[in-house]
Write an enzyme that holds these catalytic residues in place. Structure first.
Site, PDB file in Angstrom:
ATOM      1  N   GLY A  99       6.709  15.913  25.507  1.00 25.71           N
ATOM      2  CA  GLY A  99       7.726  16.519  24.653  1.00 25.71           C
ATOM      3  C   GLY A  99       9.013  16.723  25.417  1.00 25.71           C
ATOM      4  O   GLY A  99       9.023  16.778  26.644  1.00 25.71           O
ATOM      5  N   ASP A 120       9.777  32.695  15.934  1.00 22.52           N
ATOM      6  CA  ASP A 120       9.913  31.296  15.501  1.00 22.52           C
ATOM      7  C   ASP A 120       8.603  30.775  14.906  1.00 22.52           C
ATOM      8  O   ASP A 120       8.138  29.694  15.254  1.00 22.52           O
ATOM      9  CB  ASP A 120      10.344  30.427  16.685  1.00 22.52           C
ATOM     10  CG  ASP A 120      10.870  29.062  16.241  1.00 22.52           C
ATOM     11  OD1 ASP A 120      11.148  28.902  15.040  1.00 22.52           O
ATOM     12  OD2 ASP A 120      10.983  28.171  17.097  1.00 22.52           O
ATOM     13  N   LYS A 139       5.972  23.004  31.269  1.00 27.34           N
ATOM     14  CA  LYS A 139       7.293  22.941  30.648  1.00 27.34           C
ATOM     15  C   LYS A 139       8.351  23.223  31.705  1.00 27.34           C
ATOM     16  O   LYS A 139       8.344  24.274  32.346  1.00 27.34           O
ATOM     17  CB  LYS A 139       7.405  23.950  29.502  1.00 27.34           C
ATOM     18  CG  LYS A 139       8.765  23.909  28.805  1.00 27.34           C
ATOM     19  CD  LYS A 139       8.759  24.677  27.487  1.00 27.34           C
ATOM     20  CE  LYS A 139      10.067  24.475  26.743  1.00 27.34           C
ATOM     21  NZ  LYS A 139      10.066  25.067  25.399  1.00 27.34           N
ATOM     22  N   GLU A 198      11.757  19.633  29.311  1.00 27.83           N
ATOM     23  CA  GLU A 198      10.790  18.552  29.161  1.00 27.83           C
ATOM     24  C   GLU A 198       9.406  19.149  29.363  1.00 27.83           C
ATOM     25  O   GLU A 198       9.237  20.093  30.134  1.00 27.83           O
ATOM     26  CB  GLU A 198      11.049  17.443  30.192  1.00 27.83           C
ATOM     27  CG  GLU A 198      12.364  16.716  29.960  1.00 27.83           C
ATOM     28  CD  GLU A 198      12.597  15.593  30.960  1.00 27.83           C
ATOM     29  OE1 GLU A 198      12.006  15.652  32.063  1.00 27.83           O
ATOM     30  OE2 GLU A 198      13.357  14.670  30.644  1.00 27.83           O
TER      31      GLU A 198
END
Length: 313
Positions: free
Chosen positions: A52, A172, A74, A58
């Site tokens: 991703g 979120d 991440k 990234e």
């Protein structure tokens, strides 16, 4: 991180990863004034592949060489995208997220700063996510059975209740952040950090810059609160039933979308396919006044009752 490029699933085992085995690296206060605890370093990971990416981050599938656990790593360009205050707040928030321990929450295993990047080590859930499931049913021109809706929604509510009980907001909640393992276990990801990585996870973007899950109080810039998470849960429950966001429109601009959200103008769910209890809960959560929305305890209780009832019929 969602089930599309830039948003990836995370899952896997979280037992003591690097917390006692990792080498200790002395912080450089001049270069890294907001350094997190150095438990791991990049040398402790074998990166397998990129899974991703976002504008400032990234995500890689990686193996921790200390215990051979597969994880998600991440890498965030924290010094390019944040000022010193935002970095401090982000570090503090990650500290809170590491304390969360729940079977339906992606585990934040570790974090460290190296090469001017914030590295976050996460549990890896390598199955799909809820947005992919919704797209699948939509493509098949089939509705998700209500029994299945409650099966996943009750797990999501359990995760959010755990977060709220520890005074942590998600900020979120959307289908792309709800991962589902091969055994049907829900894993809620992208916890609480959306406001720091705003370019990639501000809201539910089905179109660039179109926040379908944004609550009225956020439109009015009145801040985010725990009841804003409830609004998002209501939108998600609706989307599982209708296979699209309550405020979705083919040719809407941001102004007309905000109007629809403020007026809670959305098509009713079909009564012949979904129970009155489901439709009632959606209506309670998607309420313009946050004070009138139920708390997560109530939403979770209804979900548990409906899951038990649906499973027994």
């Amino acid at each position: 991180m969602a089930g599309q490029p830039g948003h990836m699933p995370h899952g896997g085992s979280s037992n003591n990863l690097c917390h006692t085995l990792g080498p200790v690296h002395p912080p450089d206060p001049q270069r890294h004034p907001n350094t997190l605890s150095f438990r791991c370093s990049l040398a402790d990971f074998q990166i397998e592949k990129k899974i991703g990416r976002g504008q400032f981050s990234e995500v890689y599938k990686a193996t921790c060489l200390l215990d051979r656990k597969t994880v998600a790593l991440k890498k965030v360009q924290i010094f390019e995208m944040m000022d010193a205050k935002a970095r401090q707040d982000c570090v503090k928030e990650i500290g809170l997220l590491k304390q969360l321990n729940h079977p339906n929450i992606i585990k934040y295993l570790d974090s460290f700063i190296e090469d001017n990047e914030l590295n976050i080590v996460l549990e890896l859930a390598d199955a799909g996510d809820l947005s992919q499931m919704i797209k699948y049913f939509k493509k098949q021109k089939r509705l998700i059975p209500e029994r299945t809706v409650w099966k996943y929604f009750v797990q999501l509510c359990s995760a959010v209740e755990h977060m709220h009980s520890r005074r942590v907001m998600h900020r979120d909640i959307k289908p792309a952040n709800v991962f589902i393992t091969a055994t049907g276990v829900v894993k809620l990801g992208d916890l609480g950090l959306g406001r720091f990585f705003s370019s990639e996870t501000t809201a539910a973007h089905s179109l660039v810059g179109t926040p379908y899950y944004m609550s009225p109080e956020r439109i009015h810039e009145n801040g985010y609160n725990f009841k804003s998470d409830i609004w998002s849960l209501g939108c998600l429950l609706y989307e599982m039933a209708a296979l699209q966001s309550p405020f979705y429109g083919d040719k809407m601009n941001l102004f007309s979308l905000c109007q629809k959200i403020e007026q809670c103008d959305y098509p009713p769910l079909p009564g012949e396919h979904y129970s009155e209890k489901l439709r009632e809960l959606v209506s309670m959560c998607i309420c313009p006044d946050p004070h009138q929305r139920p708390d997560i305890g109530y939403v979770h209780q209804v979900a548990k009752q409906m899951h038990i009832w649906m499973s027994s019929t």
